[in-house]
Design a protein around this motif. Structure first.
Motif, PDB file in Angstrom:
ATOM      1  N   TYR A 172       0.705  -1.379  -0.160  1.00  0.00           N
ATOM      2  CA  TYR A 172      -0.121   0.041  -0.551  1.00  0.00           C
ATOM      3  C   TYR A 172       0.385   1.460   0.220  1.00  0.00           C
ATOM      4  CZ  TYR A 172      -3.066   4.049   1.628  1.00  0.00           C
ATOM      5  OH  TYR A 172      -3.414   5.169   1.130  1.00  0.00           O
ATOM      6  N   LEU A 173       1.963   1.790   0.889  1.00  0.00           N
ATOM      7  CA  LEU A 173       2.498   2.814   0.697  1.00  0.00           C
ATOM      8  C   LEU A 173       3.379   2.572  -0.036  1.00  0.00           C
ATOM      9  CD1 LEU A 173       4.733   1.733   4.199  1.00  0.00           C
ATOM     10  CD2 LEU A 173       2.997   3.770   3.750  1.00  0.00           C
TER      11      LEU A 173
ATOM     12  N   SER B   2       0.703   3.985  -3.482  1.00  0.00           N
ATOM     13  CA  SER B   2      -0.111   4.942  -2.272  1.00  0.00           C
ATOM     14  C   SER B   2      -0.191   6.609  -3.303  1.00  0.00           C
ATOM     15  CB  SER B   2       0.123   5.626  -0.901  1.00  0.00           C
ATOM     16  OG  SER B   2       1.032   6.083  -0.237  1.00  0.00           O
TER      17      SER B   2
ATOM     18  N   TYR C   7       2.114   8.086   0.673  1.00  0.00           N
ATOM     19  CA  TYR C   7       2.953   7.930   1.685  1.00  0.00           C
ATOM     20  C   TYR C   7       3.971   7.402   1.137  1.00  0.00           C
ATOM     21  CZ  TYR C   7      -1.915   7.861   4.174  1.00  0.00           C
ATOM     22  OH  TYR C   7      -2.892   8.388   5.498  1.00  0.00           O
TER      23      TYR C   7
ATOM     24  N   VAL D 280      -3.831   0.607   6.906  1.00  0.00           N
ATOM     25  CA  VAL D 280      -3.673   0.092   5.665  1.00  0.00           C
ATOM     26  C   VAL D 280      -5.205   1.084   5.222  1.00  0.00           C
ATOM     27  CG1 VAL D 280      -4.249  -1.069   3.832  1.00  0.00           C
ATOM     28  CG2 VAL D 280      -2.761  -1.332   5.196  1.00  0.00           C
TER      29      VAL D 280
ATOM     30  N   LYS E 228      -5.759   4.317   4.026  1.00  0.00           N
ATOM     31  CA  LYS E 228      -6.292   5.439   2.375  1.00  0.00           C
ATOM     32  C   LYS E 228      -7.618   6.287   3.139  1.00  0.00           C
ATOM     33  CE  LYS E 228      -6.618   0.343   0.340  1.00  0.00           C
ATOM     34  NZ  LYS E 228      -6.999  -0.901   0.366  1.00  0.00           N
TER      35      LYS E 228
ATOM     36  N   ALA F  29      -5.925  10.029   3.258  1.00  0.00           N
ATOM     37  CA  ALA F  29      -4.749  10.206   1.777  1.00  0.00           C
ATOM     38  C   ALA F  29      -6.371  10.583   1.193  1.00  0.00           C
ATOM     39  CB  ALA F  29      -4.516   8.711   0.957  1.00  0.00           C
TER      40      ALA F  29
END
Length: 365
Positions: free
Chosen positions: A282-283, A286, A289, A354, A358, A361
């Motif tokens: 995910y990082l 994204s 991040y 996570v 999300k 963000a």
């Protein structure tokens, strides 16, 4: 009662099963009529606890019979002095591989007792990787080579096990600070002369230090080494030379039993790989991040990350706390955020993090 998802780097989360068992046994351990913290460390009840903890740890890590397991105090920071006082022997120099804040502290402390050669360092690259073994420059006759195989602050983990036979120096013992990833992955103990770590990350509460030392390294302590920190003295006394941290040993023993019920270290490693992949994937994707560690050297246990707009840091932490996600602030020396996802953190906790990241963000991107 509602428990949070605790991402603390240490003292860290413990398995809930372990906490509940300890609570049930608080006043009366197995019919003894008293709790563990009230027991004599030399009584048969506590001796049985300590012996079982040592046997389970030996089984979990497949510790060879030629190694002694010591339950000590002082944490990994004290070991930075205890190690040279015990292992220098008649040599003058110890070699250090510096990969972040903790190995940097280790070599500085060692200079009080020994000459120090920096065999390799990743400082020029901001401590975001581990130097390849082919680049290590050992001194002529070092007492040992020191490594910190997982840097808790920087989130850098060795992607290999140091094997000095690969560079023609098999005779030199490798010392490894494994405080923040011991029991999280399968290791070959025979590759090391000494493995040590504070318990407060993957083993139990603060106050207990685990040392696994090869027997041929005992008996080299300097005259100035305190008796309670002389590995040979501690080993000969079965870790009972002085009163050990009895309750911490008891909790560690419960954690070892819990690990065995989970399927052992190999099973935990598979879970840790899955947890780390979920967060790093995910990082990386994204756009909001970032993690700055070389992907080949990223820690599975400690995941530092930064918001690209760091003016949002306080809002991120406040919102995370409201969502039941705590202890995410990065170490003061590096800033940013850090999620420590030790063995006791289930994948559901990482998924909750996570999901929050999300949503944050989406609101602020």
């Amino acid at each position: 009662m509602s428990r949070v998802w605790n991402f603390s780097a240490g003292p860290a989360a413990l398995p809930e099963e372990v906490l509940r068992q300890a609570a049930e046994e608080m006043l009366d351990w197995h019919g003894a009529g008293m709790g563990v913290m009230e027991m004599s460390h030399r009584g048969k009840e506590f001796m049985s606890i300590a012996e079982a903890a040592e046997a389970d740890l030996r089984e979990l890590l497949a510790v060879p019979a030629s190694y002694r397991i010591l339950f000590m105090q002082g944490g990994a920071i004290a070991e930075n002095a205890i190690i040279p006082m015990n292992l220098l022997g008649d040599r003058k120099v110890a070699d250090y591989v510096v990969t972040g804040s903790w190995s940097q502290k280790s070599q500085k402390e060692a200079r009080r007792y020994a000459g120090v050669n920096i065999a390799a360092t990743s400082e020029a690259g901001g401590f975001t990787s581990v130097p390849a073994m082919r680049d290590w420059q050992l001194s002529d006759d070092p007492a040992y080579v020191f490594t910190c195989t997982n840097e808790t602050i920087g989130g850098v983990e060795y992607p290999f096990e140091p094997d000095l036979a690969q560079i023609g120096r098999a005779e030199v013992p490798v010392v490894a600070d494994m405080s923040s990833h011991i029991l999280s992955r399968v290791i070959d103990v025979s590759k090391y002369g000494l493995i040590f770590g504070g318990a407060q990350k993957n083993i139990g509460p603060a106050g207990l230090t685990i040392c696994i030392v090869r027997e041929d390294l005992l008996g080299r302590a300097m005259p100035l080494c305190p008796s309670a920190f002389d590995y040979k003295t501690v080993a000969e006394a079965g870790s009972m030379y002085n009163t050990p941290p009895t309750y911490a040993i008891y909790i560690a023993g419960l954690v070892f039993q819990w690990l065995k019920r989970q399927g052992g270290v190999a099973a935990m490693e598979a879970r840790n790989i899955a947890k780390a992949r979920l967060l790093y994937d995910y990082l990386d994707g994204s756009g909001f991040y970032e993690n700055r560690v070389d992907p080949a050297c990223r820690s599975r246990m400690n995941v530092p990350f930064f918001l690209k707009d760091e003016s949002l840091n306080d809002a991120f932490l406040s919102g995370a706390k409201d969502a039941g996600l705590v202890q995410l602030k990065g170490h003061k020396s590096v800033g940013g955020m850090r999620a420590s996802i030790y063995n006791a953190m289930p994948i559901e906790g990482v998924a909750a993090l996570v999901d929050y990241m999300k949503a944050f963000a989406a609101r602020h991107g």
